[in-house]
Scaffold this active site. Structure first.
Site, PDB file in Angstrom:
ATOM      1  N   GLN A 267      18.469  42.671   8.988  1.00 13.97           N
ATOM      2  CA  GLN A 267      17.845  42.804  10.309  1.00 13.97           C
ATOM      3  C   GLN A 267      17.869  44.254  10.771  1.00 13.97           C
ATOM      4  OE1 GLN A 267      19.059  39.942  13.222  1.00 13.97           O
ATOM      5  NE2 GLN A 267      17.412  40.555  14.576  1.00 13.97           N
ATOM      6  N   PHE A 268      16.774  44.953  10.490  1.00 14.85           N
ATOM      7  CA  PHE A 268      16.679  46.366  10.860  1.00 14.85           C
ATOM      8  C   PHE A 268      16.687  46.554  12.372  1.00 14.85           C
ATOM      9  CE2 PHE A 268      12.252  45.213  11.161  1.00 14.85           C
ATOM     10  CZ  PHE A 268      11.728  46.051  12.142  1.00 14.85           C
ATOM     11  N   THR A 269      16.326  45.517  13.124  1.00 18.25           N
ATOM     12  CA  THR A 269      16.252  45.652  14.581  1.00 18.25           C
ATOM     13  C   THR A 269      17.625  45.846  15.222  1.00 18.25           C
ATOM     14  OG1 THR A 269      16.274  43.252  14.910  1.00 18.25           O
ATOM     15  CG2 THR A 269      14.114  44.326  14.718  1.00 18.25           C
TER      16      THR A 269
END
Length: 143
Positions: A78-80
């Site tokens: 999850q890059f967010t």
């Protein structure tokens, strides 16, 4: 490297309508990477998670690890987790590692987790639908 760990009674992830990972009792881990993260960071955090004692014992004390309760892990990239919302209303993701850096780290991290506990995973970069039954709720961040 940043991880958000949710204690769950169950969790699963679907890609294009097909379940690609599913666990019972354990941890749903959201894992994000930034530039400068290394395999050593993955080893350190996997070890910390492997020994993390956030399950209740017979005296209702938070004292048991994944191994103690026969738990599993579902790990989702999850890059967010590296979103910067400090300016304006649209998040900036410049602190998130580029896919060519993050994907090998994600794969390595999941392999490290597997040394401690059965680990299922999502598909890096895919549009994933994650379902979970949060237990507690009990959520911690490990960086």
């Amino acid at each position: 490297m940043r991880t958000v760990i949710q204690r769950v009674t169950s969790a699963s992830v679907e890609v294009e309508g097909k379940v690609v990972g599913s666990i019972g009792k354990g941890f749903l881990i959201l894992a994000g990477f930034t530039d400068g993260d290394t395999e050593a960071d993955c080893v350190r955090i996997a070890k910390k998670i492997g020994g993390l004692r956030i399950f209740s014992d017979e005296n209702d004390k938070i004292n048991l690890s994944l191994a103690d309760v026969g738990g599993e892990v579902l790990c989702i990239s999850q890059f967010t987790l590296y979103a910067d919302c400090s300016h304006g209303n649209r998040p900036s993701f410049v602190k998130a590692a580029r896919p060519e850096t993050a994907e090998p780290l994600y794969d390595f991290f999941c392999a490290e987790l597997e040394k401690y506990v059965h680990t299922e995973r999502g598909i890096f970069g895919a549009d994933m639908k994650v379902s979970l039954l949060n237990d507690g709720p009990f959520t911690v961040i490990v960086e």
